[in-house]
Design an enzyme around this catalytic site. Sequence first.
Site, PDB file in Angstrom:
ATOM      1  N   HIS A 110      -4.641   0.833   7.317  1.00  0.00           N
ATOM      2  CA  HIS A 110      -3.296   1.406   7.467  1.00  0.00           C
ATOM      3  C   HIS A 110      -3.114   2.589   6.506  1.00  0.00           C
ATOM      4  CE1 HIS A 110       1.194   0.998   8.130  1.00  0.00           C
ATOM      5  NE2 HIS A 110       1.162   1.690   7.011  1.00  0.00           N
ATOM      6  N   GLU A 111      -3.473   2.394   5.239  1.00  0.00           N
ATOM      7  CA  GLU A 111      -3.317   3.475   4.256  1.00  0.00           C
ATOM      8  C   GLU A 111      -4.284   4.629   4.532  1.00  0.00           C
ATOM      9  OE1 GLU A 111      -0.681   3.471   2.484  1.00  0.00           O
ATOM     10  OE2 GLU A 111      -0.242   1.417   3.066  1.00  0.00           O
ATOM     11  N   HIS A 136      -2.961   7.056   6.916  1.00  0.00           N
ATOM     12  CA  HIS A 136      -2.017   8.031   6.329  1.00  0.00           C
ATOM     13  C   HIS A 136      -2.728   9.295   5.853  1.00  0.00           C
ATOM     14  CE1 HIS A 136       1.928   6.228   6.459  1.00  0.00           C
ATOM     15  NE2 HIS A 136       1.477   5.095   5.932  1.00  0.00           N
ATOM     16  N   GLY A 190       0.834  -1.191   0.000  1.00  0.00           N
ATOM     17  CA  GLY A 190       0.000   0.000   0.000  1.00  0.00           C
ATOM     18  C   GLY A 190       0.867   1.239   0.000  1.00  0.00           C
ATOM     19  N   GLN A 208       2.819   9.871   1.689  1.00  0.00           N
ATOM     20  CA  GLN A 208       4.116   9.203   1.700  1.00  0.00           C
ATOM     21  C   GLN A 208       4.994   9.599   0.518  1.00  0.00           C
ATOM     22  OE1 GLN A 208       2.203   5.156   2.387  1.00  0.00           O
ATOM     23  NE2 GLN A 208       4.168   4.972   3.466  1.00  0.00           N
ATOM     24  N   CYS A 223       5.809  -0.132   7.701  1.00  0.00           N
ATOM     25  CA  CYS A 223       5.431   1.020   6.884  1.00  0.00           C
ATOM     26  C   CYS A 223       6.654   1.476   6.090  1.00  0.00           C
ATOM     27  CB  CYS A 223       4.937   2.148   7.787  1.00  0.00           C
ATOM     28  SG  CYS A 223       4.438   3.641   6.922  1.00  0.00           S
ATOM     29  N   LEU A 224       6.447   1.783   4.811  1.00  0.00           N
ATOM     30  CA  LEU A 224       7.555   2.240   3.974  1.00  0.00           C
ATOM     31  C   LEU A 224       8.171   3.533   4.492  1.00  0.00           C
ATOM     32  CD1 LEU A 224       6.006   1.509   0.453  1.00  0.00           C
ATOM     33  CD2 LEU A 224       7.771   0.183   1.646  1.00  0.00           C
TER      34      LEU A 224
END
Length: 192
Positions: A148-149, A152, A45, A50, A106-107
């Site tokens: 999760h996304e 963000h 994702g 991000q 997480c990235l």
Amino acid sequence: MILPIIAYGAPVLRKVAKDIDKDYPQLNKLIADMWETLQASNGVGLAAPQINRDIRLFLVDSSIIFENVEEGDEDEFPDAPGIKKVFINAKITHLEGEPWPYNEGCLSIPKIREDIMRPETVTIEYLDENFQQHKDTFNGITARVIQHEYDHIEGKLFIDYLKPLKKKLLQRKLNDISRGNIQVDYKMQFSK
């Protein structure tokens, strides 16, 4: 084009993102670049904050998770084979089911993974890349990735769900990430 992932510590990751309309400049290119970035970073994702955009846009590709499921084990995963979707101006309308733990990462917060509790089912209203309206319910791993996304675009990070002591124990690692004192195998941008 592969875009740099914004690292923990950048203010954009803590902003509530803004809705967009179909006239958003070069939206199709942005979405294509986000898919390329997601693939290059081996993520499931990616949200616009991000990549340093404070807009309500995120991508989910939970199908990657199911690529290595053994034949016969599909019953353990009610959401197999996963989804590959664009979510624009998303709004979660309902969460239900027993919260369950899963080791999330997480990235934007590389090399930190923690067990996070999330409800098993999410109902969400969103627009797709063609600005068609949808209201869908997802469960399992796919629901988790969506939540999760979605966090963000609400200015939240998965570490916000940790108990204060656990977060305090991670503070040195988080500081290293925000200072750029970390090596990753994808393109990152640090706030320094």
